[in-house]
Write an enzyme that holds these catalytic residues in place. Structure first.
Site, PDB file in Angstrom:
ATOM      1  N   ARG A 127       0.811  -1.226   0.000  1.00 57.43           N
ATOM      2  CA  ARG A 127       0.000   0.000   0.000  1.00 57.43           C
ATOM      3  C   ARG A 127       0.841   1.271   0.000  1.00 57.43           C
ATOM      4  O   ARG A 127       0.573   2.201  -0.765  1.00 57.43           O
ATOM      5  CB  ARG A 127      -0.940   0.010   1.223  1.00 57.43           C
ATOM      6  N   THR A 128       1.851   1.343   0.853  1.00 61.46           N
ATOM      7  CA  THR A 128       2.612   2.588   0.965  1.00 61.46           C
ATOM      8  C   THR A 128       3.329   2.897  -0.349  1.00 61.46           C
ATOM      9  O   THR A 128       3.225   3.998  -0.893  1.00 61.46           O
ATOM     10  CB  THR A 128       3.629   2.507   2.123  1.00 61.46           C
TER      11      THR A 128
ATOM     12  N   LYS B  79      25.904  -4.664  -3.269  1.00 65.45           N
ATOM     13  CA  LYS B  79      27.369  -4.693  -3.359  1.00 65.45           C
ATOM     14  C   LYS B  79      28.036  -4.096  -2.123  1.00 65.45           C
ATOM     15  O   LYS B  79      29.252  -4.047  -2.040  1.00 65.45           O
ATOM     16  CB  LYS B  79      27.825  -3.904  -4.595  1.00 65.45           C
TER      17      LYS B  79
ATOM     18  N   ARG C 121      11.668   3.867   2.559  1.00 64.82           N
ATOM     19  CA  ARG C 121      11.396   2.905   3.631  1.00 64.82           C
ATOM     20  C   ARG C 121      12.663   2.100   3.855  1.00 64.82           C
ATOM     21  O   ARG C 121      13.303   1.651   2.901  1.00 64.82           O
ATOM     22  CB  ARG C 121      10.241   1.969   3.290  1.00 64.82           C
TER      23      ARG C 121
ATOM     24  N   HIS D 258       6.150   5.850  11.298  1.00 61.57           N
ATOM     25  CA  HIS D 258       5.524   5.722   9.969  1.00 61.57           C
ATOM     26  C   HIS D 258       4.601   6.933   9.821  1.00 61.57           C
ATOM     27  O   HIS D 258       3.376   6.812   9.859  1.00 61.57           O
ATOM     28  CB  HIS D 258       4.744   4.408   9.885  1.00 61.57           C
TER      29      HIS D 258
END
Length: 306
Positions: free
Chosen positions: A55-56, A84, A105, A133
């Protein structure tokens, strides 16, 4: 009073005043009425998701496209230089030279604040570990205001994983601005952290802790269910002990207030039975849709377009 959020990162919900929060919600209403507004023509937004999201990530990317902008970034570190061994600092410095704004995120607590300190463009925190959040918090506030007609003087019940649930941490801190009364329902192992409780105490507000959900349903304006998050548990056995602690069923809402609404940040696993979905008090799918309007509002405000 004129409010401007231009070039302001959003890392914690505490970065914005109550007036600034309400300003974003007001702009969100404008986008709900008309979500196709070509404001981002020629702009590039980076979407950096070091951790899974549905959703986000999709609502941010949809918001950008509906505003006429371009999206770059990744939804997994696979295939990127992070694999890497590239540091977060180097990744952010590099991407900030390409984009006008970064949505990020990351599974590490505090990573978004660090990113904002090294980036040359604003950062929107789309979740940093179990910490914060804030954009979920904004859409939660939008949903609460839309269903209750106000943010003030409400009784908010939060259920489930209150220890690791970054959404409830942000929402408590925000609702402290609006004279909320809090009920916390959780197993002892998943109680609300002391730092969040202290925030309530500092605001001079009331809270109670419960282990039985049925005890608080009749006097709740908002019931905020949360998933017990397997990915946050260092010990799988601890997760197994608490994973099915609370399941909300339709019949449990029989004695709830007429204005009561059930929210959930999603994804749902089994903590809300599907028989709740047809109850008019179930609001979690509309809540997720509201995230689109709020994220459009936030992007437009930070870029100085609203």
């Amino acid at each position: 009073m004129s409010i401007s959020l231009k070039n302001r990162s959003l890392i914690s919900i505490n970065d914005y005043t109550p007036e600034e929060i309400c300003h974003i919600l007001d702009i969100g209403e404008d986008f709900e009425a008309n979500r196709h507004q070509d404001l981002l023509h020629g702009r590039v937004i980076a979407s950096l998701f070091f951790e899974p999201s549905t959703r986000t990530r999709l609502s941010f990317e949809t918001a950008i496209q509906l505003l006429g902008g371009n999206v770059i970034g990744f939804s997994s570190t696979s295939g990127t230089s992070v694999q890497k061994g590239e540091s977060l600092k180097d990744t952010i410095i590099m991407v900030s030279s390409y984009a006008d704004l970064i949505v990020m995120r990351n599974p590490i607590d505090g990573s978004a604040r660090f990113a904002s300190e090294v980036s040359s463009v604003p950062i929107i925190n789309a979740g940093d570990g179990s910490n914060q959040h804030p954009t979920q918090c904004l859409l939660d506030l939008y949903s609460i205001r839309k269903t209750q007609g106000t943010l003030k003087d409400l009784e908010i019940t939060m259920v489930g994983d209150l220890k690791y649930g970054r959404t409830v941490h942000s929402l408590v801190q925000a609702m402290c601005h609006f004279n909320a009364k809090f009920n916390f329902v959780s197993p002892a192992e998943l109680r609300m952290p002391a730092t969040v409780i202290q925030h309530i105490k500092n605001a001079g507000l009331k809270y109670e802790e419960f282990t039985e959900l049925e005890d608080v349903i009749p006097h709740s304006d908002i019931i905020y269910m949360t998933r017990v998050q397997r990915e946050r548990f260092p010990d799988p056995l601890e997760y197994e002990k608490v994973k099915n602690s609370y399941v909300l069923r339709n019949e449990m809402l029989a004695n709830s207030r007429p204005n009561c609404r059930v929210l959930h940040p999603l994804p749902r696993v089994n903590e809300i039975h599907t028989d709740v979905d047809t109850n008019p008090k179930a609001y979690y799918f509309q809540q997720a849709q509201n995230g689109l309007f709020v994220r459009q509002a936030l992007i437009a405000a930070i870029l100085g377009l609203k």
